[in-house]
Motif scaffolding. Structure first.
Motif, short mmCIF file in Angstrom:
data_model
loop_
_atom_site.label_atom_id
_atom_site.label_comp_id
_atom_site.label_asym_id
_atom_site.label_seq_id
_atom_site.Cartn_x
_atom_site.Cartn_y
_atom_site.Cartn_z
N PRO A 19 0.80 -1.23 0.00
CA PRO A 19 0.00 0.00 0.00
C PRO A 19 0.83 1.27 0.00
N SER A 20 1.87 1.31 0.78
CA SER A 20 2.69 2.51 0.84
C SER A 20 4.09 2.10 1.25
N ASP A 21 5.03 2.24 0.33
CA ASP A 21 6.41 1.86 0.65
C ASP A 21 6.96 2.71 1.77
N ASP A 22 6.59 4.00 1.77
CA ASP A 22 7.05 4.89 2.83
C ASP A 22 6.56 4.45 4.19
N LEU A 23 5.35 3.96 4.25
CA LEU A 23 4.79 3.52 5.53
C LEU A 23 5.63 2.41 6.15
N TYR A 24 5.98 1.42 5.37
CA TYR A 24 6.74 0.29 5.91
C TYR A 24 8.17 0.68 6.28
N LEU A 25 8.74 1.61 5.54
CA LEU A 25 10.07 2.10 5.91
C LEU A 25 10.02 2.92 7.21
N ARG A 26 8.99 3.74 7.34
CA ARG A 26 8.81 4.51 8.59
C ARG A 26 8.59 3.59 9.77
N VAL A 27 7.78 2.57 9.57
CA VAL A 27 7.52 1.62 10.66
C VAL A 27 8.81 0.87 11.02
N ALA A 28 9.63 0.54 10.04
CA ALA A 28 10.90 -0.12 10.34
C ALA A 28 11.80 0.78 11.19
N VAL A 29 11.84 2.06 10.87
CA VAL A 29 12.65 3.00 11.66
C VAL A 29 12.07 3.14 13.06
N ILE A 30 10.75 3.24 13.17
CA ILE A 30 10.09 3.37 14.47
C ILE A 30 10.34 2.12 15.32
N ILE A 31 10.32 0.95 14.71
CA ILE A 31 10.60 -0.29 15.46
C ILE A 31 12.00 -0.26 16.05
N GLY A 32 12.97 0.17 15.26
CA GLY A 32 14.34 0.27 15.78
C GLY A 32 14.45 1.27 16.92
N MET A 33 13.82 2.43 16.75
CA MET A 33 13.88 3.45 17.81
C MET A 33 13.16 2.99 19.06
N LEU A 34 11.99 2.36 18.90
CA LEU A 34 11.26 1.85 20.06
C LEU A 34 12.05 0.76 20.78
N ASP A 35 12.70 -0.09 20.02
CA ASP A 35 13.48 -1.17 20.63
C ASP A 35 14.60 -0.61 21.49
N VAL A 36 15.32 0.37 20.96
CA VAL A 36 16.41 0.99 21.75
C VAL A 36 15.85 1.68 22.98
N ALA A 37 14.77 2.43 22.81
CA ALA A 37 14.19 3.16 23.95
C ALA A 37 13.68 2.22 25.03
N ILE A 38 13.00 1.17 24.64
CA ILE A 38 12.49 0.21 25.62
C ILE A 38 13.62 -0.51 26.32
N SER A 39 14.66 -0.86 25.58
CA SER A 39 15.81 -1.54 26.18
C SER A 39 16.48 -0.66 27.22
N ILE A 40 16.60 0.63 26.94
CA ILE A 40 17.27 1.53 27.88
C ILE A 40 16.37 1.86 29.06
N ILE A 41 15.12 2.19 28.81
CA ILE A 41 14.23 2.61 29.89
C ILE A 41 13.91 1.45 30.83
N ARG A 42 13.65 0.28 30.29
CA ARG A 42 13.29 -0.87 31.14
C ARG A 42 14.50 -1.60 31.68
N SER A 43 15.69 -1.28 31.23
CA SER A 43 16.90 -2.03 31.58
C SER A 43 16.70 -3.51 31.27
N SER A 44 16.28 -3.78 30.06
CA SER A 44 15.94 -5.14 29.65
C SER A 44 17.11 -6.11 29.73
N TYR A 45 18.31 -5.59 29.69
CA TYR A 45 19.47 -6.47 29.66
C TYR A 45 20.24 -6.47 30.97
N SER A 46 19.64 -5.98 32.02
CA SER A 46 20.26 -6.02 33.34
C SER A 46 20.29 -7.47 33.82
#
Length: 173
Positions: free
Chosen positions: A43-70
């Motif tokens: 449907p929208s190539d831009d949409l899937y690229l934006r979602v891929a970037v958002i997934i990466g940013m969310l993953d880093v943010a959640i890992s840091i905020i939650r201390s997922s790897y402590s």
């Protein structure tokens, strides 16, 4: 004097990078699997690229905020599986909030999101366990074994010895 080796999330940056790689691989595999047929247009190539970037940013943010790897190296496989599932569901919830807030849920394929959740749990767990195994082998190979004399009363001696033997990172024989 004593100096701590790593401060905050920097000592787990390798796990965070592997987590982002696992998330992106899972997302691109899910989108490819959904739209691999030439008759279906994305449907929208831009949409899937934006979602891929958002997934990466969310993953880093959640890992840091939650201390997922402590304490990641000391977790067993079942605790690691639970931590992976919790991490993934939090990320997916924030992804859905993003998609709903930006009014893009109608354009996003629900099937590709479902594939993404399944693949990301599998990839993330596999990447975490594999990387932990490599680190453990490396740490145990480099560490010299140290002998230790335990002085304790008869009631606590077995517990003390088993505590030292069970911790693979203590370096005691």
């Amino acid at each position: 004097m004593y100096r701590e080796r790593g401060i905050g999330f920097w000592k787990h940056i390798d796990f965070i990078i592997l987590s982002v790689i696992a998330q992106e691989c899972a997302f691109f595999l899910a989108v490819w699997l959904r739209f691999r047929n030439n008759n279906i247009d994305v449907p929208s190539d831009d949409l899937y690229l934006r979602v891929a970037v958002i997934i990466g940013m969310l993953d880093v943010a959640i890992s840091i905020i939650r201390s997922s790897y402590s304490g990641v190296l000391h977790r067993g496989w079942l605790k690691e599986f639970r931590a992976t599932i919790v991490h993934e569901f939090i990320l997916f919830a924030f992804l859905l909030i993003y998609l709903y807030g930006t009014k893009q849920t109608a354009d996003m394929s629900r099937l590709s999101l479902g594939y993404y959740v399944i693949f990301s749990m599998c990839f993330l767990y596999t990447f975490r366990v594999s990387w932990k195994r490599l680190i453990r082998k490396h740490v145990l190979r480099r560490r010299k074994k140290i002998n230790l004399i335990v002085i304790a009363d008869a009631t606590n001696i077995e517990r003390c010895i088993s505590t030292f033997k069970d911790d693979v990172y203590s370096g005691f024989t």
